[in-house]
Design an enzyme around this catalytic site. Structure first.
Site, PDB file in Angstrom:
ATOM      1  N   HIS A   1       0.572  -0.890  -0.311  1.00 18.51           N
ATOM      2  CA  HIS A   1       0.197  -0.431  -0.086  1.00 18.51           C
ATOM      3  C   HIS A   1       1.269   1.321  -0.145  1.00 18.51           C
ATOM      4  CE1 HIS A   1      -3.061   2.863   2.589  1.00 18.51           C
ATOM      5  NE2 HIS A   1      -3.063   3.170   1.095  1.00 18.51           N
ATOM      6  N   SER A   2       0.669   2.249  -1.246  1.00 13.92           N
ATOM      7  CA  SER A   2       1.380   3.634  -0.760  1.00 13.92           C
ATOM      8  C   SER A   2       2.614   3.626  -0.407  1.00 13.92           C
ATOM      9  CB  SER A   2       0.693   4.748   0.376  1.00 13.92           C
ATOM     10  OG  SER A   2       1.252   5.858   0.302  1.00 13.92           O
ATOM     11  N   TRP A   3       3.701   3.951  -0.002  1.00 16.83           N
ATOM     12  CA  TRP A   3       4.905   3.950   0.104  1.00 16.83           C
ATOM     13  C   TRP A   3       4.968   2.287  -0.072  1.00 16.83           C
ATOM     14  CZ3 TRP A   3       6.932   1.725   4.097  1.00 16.83           C
ATOM     15  CH2 TRP A   3       8.428   1.112   4.627  1.00 16.83           C
TER      16      TRP A   3
END
Length: 240
Positions: free
Chosen positions: A75-77
């Site tokens: 998720h994301s980073w």
């Protein structure tokens, strides 16, 4: 068929942030590991670890537990450590799933993948932190990351976030080519995700395109749909 999921968090989050989604996946009969990554546990020193340490941690976890046919979700980073670990874990992997996540390009850190005003904010916050770490201002978090939650939930989640080591935003990993790696990949995007603005800096189509011809699956919710729409997010991960 029972699957094994390793869920990789975004910036400032620990494994706890996956719990609502993990409960749905386990209820469907799957095994789920949601580790808190180095540097992101409460009280960790943000200056102690590098991005390479996070990748090593994930590889060690999968190998130590002798996990097979693993679906890695980032998720994301979390797309950065996912990508770094994928190269070394390929024989053990079933699939790569990026949810509203960065798909790294050669030599490009996360700091160069966000709008300039975000990059400048991260630099200023890190410089003022005293330990080279980043925390999101409350107004940014509630307005762009979790705008679909009520204030009580926003404040609760925000209170649990930890400082993100700035090095994790400035260091790079080798990009992944799923076809060459022999591991399928897919991209999940939550429809109301405003963490990156639509257009030039948006999640889609630029990040899925870096993976080649992969499915893009839409789910409802914001960047923090793991809290606000966990059942729907879990369903999207299973579909992916």
């Amino acid at each position: 068929m029972r699957e094994t999921f390793v869920l990789i968090t975004g910036a400032c989050h620990g494994g706890w942030s996956w719990r609502p989604v993990a409960e749905h996946l386990r209820a469907a009969g799957h095994r789920v590991l949601a580790p808190t990554l180095p540097g992101l546990a409460d009280g960790d020193d943000p200056e102690r670890h590098s991005l390479a340490d996070v990748v090593d941690f994930l590889v060690d976890l999968v190998e130590r537990e002798d996990l097979r046919d693993v679906t890695l979700v980032g998720h994301s980073w979390g797309g950065y450590p996912l990508t770094g670990a994928a190269h070394r874990l390929a024989p053990r992997l079933r699939k790569l799933v990026y949810w509203s996540a960065f798909v790294p390009a050669e030599g490009v850190p996360l700091l160069e993948e966000v709008p300039p005003h975000y990059a400048e904010m991260f630099k200023q916050v890190a410089a003022a932190s005293g330990n080279n770490s980043v925390t999101f201002p409350y107004e940014v978090f509630t307005g762009a990351f979790m705008q679909d939650a009520d204030e009580n939930l926003q404040r609760l989640v925000y209170s649990l976030l930890v400082p993100q080591p700035m090095r994790y935003f400035t260091e790079t990993v080798t990009p992944v080519d799923p076809a060459a790696l022999g591991v399928p990949a897919s991209y999940v995007i939550t429809a109301d995700d405003l963490a990156l603005p639509p257009g030039e800096w948006g999640w889609v189509p630029r990040f899925p395109q870096r993976l080649g011809d992969v499915p893009v699956i839409e789910a409802p919710g914001s960047h923090e749909a793991n809290f606000t729409r966990p059942a729907e997010l879990a369903a999207a991960l299973l579909k992916a």
